[in-house]
Scaffold this motif. Structure first.
Motif, PDB file in Angstrom:
ATOM      1  N   ILE A 181       0.844  -1.198   0.000  1.00  0.00           N
ATOM      2  CA  ILE A 181       0.000   0.000   0.000  1.00  0.00           C
ATOM      3  C   ILE A 181       0.880   1.248   0.000  1.00  0.00           C
ATOM      4  CG2 ILE A 181      -1.731   1.283   1.325  1.00  0.00           C
ATOM      5  CD1 ILE A 181      -2.634  -1.508   2.390  1.00  0.00           C
ATOM      6  N   LEU A 182       1.930   1.241   0.812  1.00  0.00           N
ATOM      7  CA  LEU A 182       2.842   2.379   0.843  1.00  0.00           C
ATOM      8  C   LEU A 182       3.435   2.663  -0.530  1.00  0.00           C
ATOM      9  CD1 LEU A 182       4.991   2.027   4.103  1.00  0.00           C
ATOM     10  CD2 LEU A 182       3.265   3.759   3.584  1.00  0.00           C
ATOM     11  N   LYS A 183       3.708   1.599  -1.295  1.00  0.00           N
ATOM     12  CA  LYS A 183       4.385   1.752  -2.575  1.00  0.00           C
ATOM     13  C   LYS A 183       3.423   1.953  -3.743  1.00  0.00           C
ATOM     14  CE  LYS A 183       8.397  -0.922  -1.075  1.00  0.00           C
ATOM     15  NZ  LYS A 183       9.176  -2.185  -1.211  1.00  0.00           N
ATOM     16  N   ALA A 184       2.122   1.914  -3.475  1.00  0.00           N
ATOM     17  CA  ALA A 184       1.132   2.012  -4.550  1.00  0.00           C
ATOM     18  C   ALA A 184       1.094   3.421  -5.135  1.00  0.00           C
ATOM     19  CB  ALA A 184      -0.241   1.619  -4.028  1.00  0.00           C
ATOM     20  N   ASP A 185       1.038   3.527  -6.450  1.00  0.00           N
ATOM     21  CA  ASP A 185       0.972   4.820  -7.116  1.00  0.00           C
ATOM     22  C   ASP A 185      -0.441   5.394  -7.134  1.00  0.00           C
ATOM     23  OD1 ASP A 185       3.686   4.744  -7.723  1.00  0.00           O
ATOM     24  OD2 ASP A 185       3.350   3.693  -9.624  1.00  0.00           O
ATOM     25  N   GLY A 186      -1.444   4.547  -7.003  1.00  0.00           N
ATOM     26  CA  GLY A 186      -2.810   5.004  -7.192  1.00  0.00           C
ATOM     27  C   GLY A 186      -3.485   5.576  -5.969  1.00  0.00           C
ATOM     28  N   LEU A 187      -2.746   5.774  -4.877  1.00  0.00           N
ATOM     29  CA  LEU A 187      -3.299   6.314  -3.642  1.00  0.00           C
ATOM     30  C   LEU A 187      -2.494   7.532  -3.215  1.00  0.00           C
ATOM     31  CD1 LEU A 187      -3.653   2.920  -1.699  1.00  0.00           C
ATOM     32  CD2 LEU A 187      -5.423   4.076  -3.044  1.00  0.00           C
ATOM     33  N   THR A 188      -3.161   8.550  -2.682  1.00  0.00           N
ATOM     34  CA  THR A 188      -2.457   9.736  -2.215  1.00  0.00           C
ATOM     35  C   THR A 188      -1.833   9.479  -0.845  1.00  0.00           C
ATOM     36  OG1 THR A 188      -4.324  10.709  -1.024  1.00  0.00           O
ATOM     37  CG2 THR A 188      -4.168  11.146  -3.406  1.00  0.00           C
ATOM     38  N   ASP A 189      -0.906  10.343  -0.447  1.00  0.00           N
ATOM     39  CA  ASP A 189      -0.289  10.215   0.872  1.00  0.00           C
ATOM     40  C   ASP A 189      -1.330  10.319   1.981  1.00  0.00           C
ATOM     41  OD1 ASP A 189       2.159   9.897  -0.295  1.00  0.00           O
ATOM     42  OD2 ASP A 189       2.904  11.902   0.195  1.00  0.00           O
ATOM     43  N   MET A 190      -2.287  11.193   1.833  1.00  0.00           N
ATOM     44  CA  MET A 190      -3.333  11.331   2.843  1.00  0.00           C
ATOM     45  C   MET A 190      -4.198  10.078   2.922  1.00  0.00           C
ATOM     46  SD  MET A 190      -4.753  12.892   5.284  1.00  0.00           S
ATOM     47  CE  MET A 190      -3.980  14.517   5.191  1.00  0.00           C
ATOM     48  N   GLU A 191      -4.552   9.521   1.777  1.00  0.00           N
ATOM     49  CA  GLU A 191      -5.352   8.291   1.772  1.00  0.00           C
ATOM     50  C   GLU A 191      -4.601   7.148   2.428  1.00  0.00           C
ATOM     51  OE1 GLU A 191      -7.924   9.257  -2.293  1.00  0.00           O
ATOM     52  OE2 GLU A 191      -6.039   8.126  -2.413  1.00  0.00           O
ATOM     53  N   LYS A 192      -3.313   7.052   2.172  1.00  0.00           N
ATOM     54  CA  LYS A 192      -2.506   6.006   2.803  1.00  0.00           C
ATOM     55  C   LYS A 192      -2.452   6.190   4.318  1.00  0.00           C
ATOM     56  CE  LYS A 192       0.463   5.449  -1.270  1.00  0.00           C
ATOM     57  NZ  LYS A 192       1.828   5.638  -1.834  1.00  0.00           N
ATOM     58  N   ALA A 193      -2.286   7.431   4.764  1.00  0.00           N
ATOM     59  CA  ALA A 193      -2.203   7.704   6.203  1.00  0.00           C
ATOM     60  C   ALA A 193      -3.517   7.341   6.903  1.00  0.00           C
ATOM     61  CB  ALA A 193      -1.854   9.172   6.438  1.00  0.00           C
ATOM     62  N   LEU A 194      -4.636   7.698   6.303  1.00  0.00           N
ATOM     63  CA  LEU A 194      -5.931   7.359   6.891  1.00  0.00           C
ATOM     64  C   LEU A 194      -6.131   5.854   6.922  1.00  0.00           C
ATOM     65  CD1 LEU A 194      -8.174  10.075   5.182  1.00  0.00           C
ATOM     66  CD2 LEU A 194      -7.514   9.993   7.591  1.00  0.00           C
ATOM     67  N   PHE A 195      -5.855   5.199   5.820  1.00  0.00           N
ATOM     68  CA  PHE A 195      -6.088   3.762   5.687  1.00  0.00           C
ATOM     69  C   PHE A 195      -5.201   2.952   6.628  1.00  0.00           C
ATOM     70  CE2 PHE A 195      -5.479  -0.309   3.333  1.00  0.00           C
ATOM     71  CZ  PHE A 195      -6.792  -0.746   3.358  1.00  0.00           C
ATOM     72  N   LEU A 196      -3.954   3.329   6.745  1.00  0.00           N
ATOM     73  CA  LEU A 196      -2.998   2.516   7.495  1.00  0.00           C
ATOM     74  C   LEU A 196      -3.042   2.741   9.004  1.00  0.00           C
ATOM     75  CD1 LEU A 196       0.099   2.665   5.125  1.00  0.00           C
ATOM     76  CD2 LEU A 196      -1.390   0.706   5.550  1.00  0.00           C
ATOM     77  N   GLY A 197      -3.683   3.799   9.467  1.00  0.00           N
ATOM     78  CA  GLY A 197      -3.659   3.977  10.914  1.00  0.00           C
ATOM     79  C   GLY A 197      -4.568   5.019  11.503  1.00  0.00           C
ATOM     80  N   GLU A 198      -4.702   6.152  10.856  1.00  0.00           N
ATOM     81  CA  GLU A 198      -5.436   7.245  11.482  1.00  0.00           C
ATOM     82  C   GLU A 198      -6.919   6.926  11.660  1.00  0.00           C
ATOM     83  OE1 GLU A 198      -4.211   9.699  13.033  1.00  0.00           O
ATOM     84  OE2 GLU A 198      -2.163   9.215  12.422  1.00  0.00           O
TER      85      GLU A 198
END
Length: 307
Positions: free
Chosen positions: A268-285
């Motif tokens: 997920i961290l390395k995925a190009d199709g997701l924004t940094d904010m989307e990754k932060a929300l999805f992975l923990g926030e």
């Protein structure tokens, strides 16, 4: 990118010694278990004694820089309420633990009350396991609804996995309507690789319902790392219900027989199709907010010997 990472779907047990649908599940050796009709690699082979303990999980979490985890339960592992109560006592900041009832005995509300008194954050309901050859427990049955109303009134959270093909979607929709304040996490990303998974996904359009991805690497195991199909599914889910409605889960430890624990979110961290904010929300926030985690440990990066 500095991230808070929380695992919203994991499992712990001391030993598997149970049955489901009149078929056995037993720990054997070298991380294997006899599961229903065959021997399978239930744990990584280095877990030779079959003990899936909090200490081994914490070592994996620390290495992968995962600050907290939600420990749910499955009928195929047997009840682990006593062990998880001890885990919560020993590691209160790192773990939130969910109780498991004998949902076939008609006493779910009574058992849930007792588990709530012992400090369990909520109840785990493996809904897909409530459909057997001899009996089916409906999620909207009177005894289950009694439990859900108690949970709603007492601030408990429901972690539920549903059968594929929308077999139980209408049942849980009735629960949502009857208990609108009950916080619900739908597991296995709505059985994302099965037909009609969007029906489970859309449950998250309700105010207190979230979707967590426990088992998504298992469901996309055929394509394997970096799980491009899983990334596309996460993108679709964000576009359908919003980035604030989704949480990462690993389904540890079963999924790490095929990949490392870190790989279960690294794609997920390395995925190009997701924004940094989307990754932060999805992975923990999102999980921090939904489950109410407090301060988590600071986990610095430790270099691998092979780097």
């Amino acid at each position: 990118m500095a991230l808070t990472i929380i695992d919203a779907h994991s499992h712990l047990w001391l030993r598997q010694d149970t049955s489901w649908n009149n078929m056995p599940i037993r720990t054997t050796h070298d991380g294997r278990s006899f599961f229903l009709t065959e021997e399978v690699q239930m744990l990584p082979p280095f877990m030779v004694d079959g003990r899936n303990t909090a200490e081994v999980f914490l070592s994996n979490m620390n290495y992968a820089r995962v600050g907290g985890a939600v420990v749910v339960q499955e009928l195929i592992d047997g009840p682990q309420n006593d062990y998880l109560a001890e885990v919560k006592r020993m590691y209160p900041e790192c773990f939130e633990v969910f109780g498991l009832c004998d949902y076939f005995n008609g006493k779910s509300a009574e058992e849930a009350k007792a588990l709530s008194a012992r400090g369990f954050k909520g109840m785990a309901v493996p809904g897909h396991r409530l459909i057997t050859d001899g009996k089916r427990v409906m999620l909207n049955s009177p005894e289950m609804m009694d439990m859900f109303h108690y949970m709603e009134d007492n601030g408990m959270i429901l972690s539920v996995c549903l059968a594929e093909d929308n077999m139980q979607t209408a049942e849980i929709e009735e629960v949502i309507q009857e208990c609108p304040r009950l916080k619900i996490a739908i597991g296995h990303f709505g059985m994302v690789t099965a037909r009609g998974w969007e029906g489970q996904l859309r449950l998250a359009l309700n105010d207190n319902v979230m979707i967590e991805s426990g088992g998504i690497t298992w469901l996309f195991n055929a394509e394997f790392y970096p799980f491009k199909g899983a990334v596309l599914a996460i993108r679709k889910a964000i576009d359908t219900v919003g980035a604030d409605k989704l949480m990462w889960g690993s389904d540890y430890p079963r999924t790490i027989t095929a990949i490392t624990y870190k790989m279960s979110y690294d794609f997920i961290l390395k995925a190009d199709g997701l924004t940094d904010m989307e990754k932060a929300l999805f992975l923990g926030e999102n999980a921090r907010r939904f489950y109410g985690f407090g301060a988590l440990p600071d986990l610095p990066y430790v270099k691998n010997m092979s780097e």
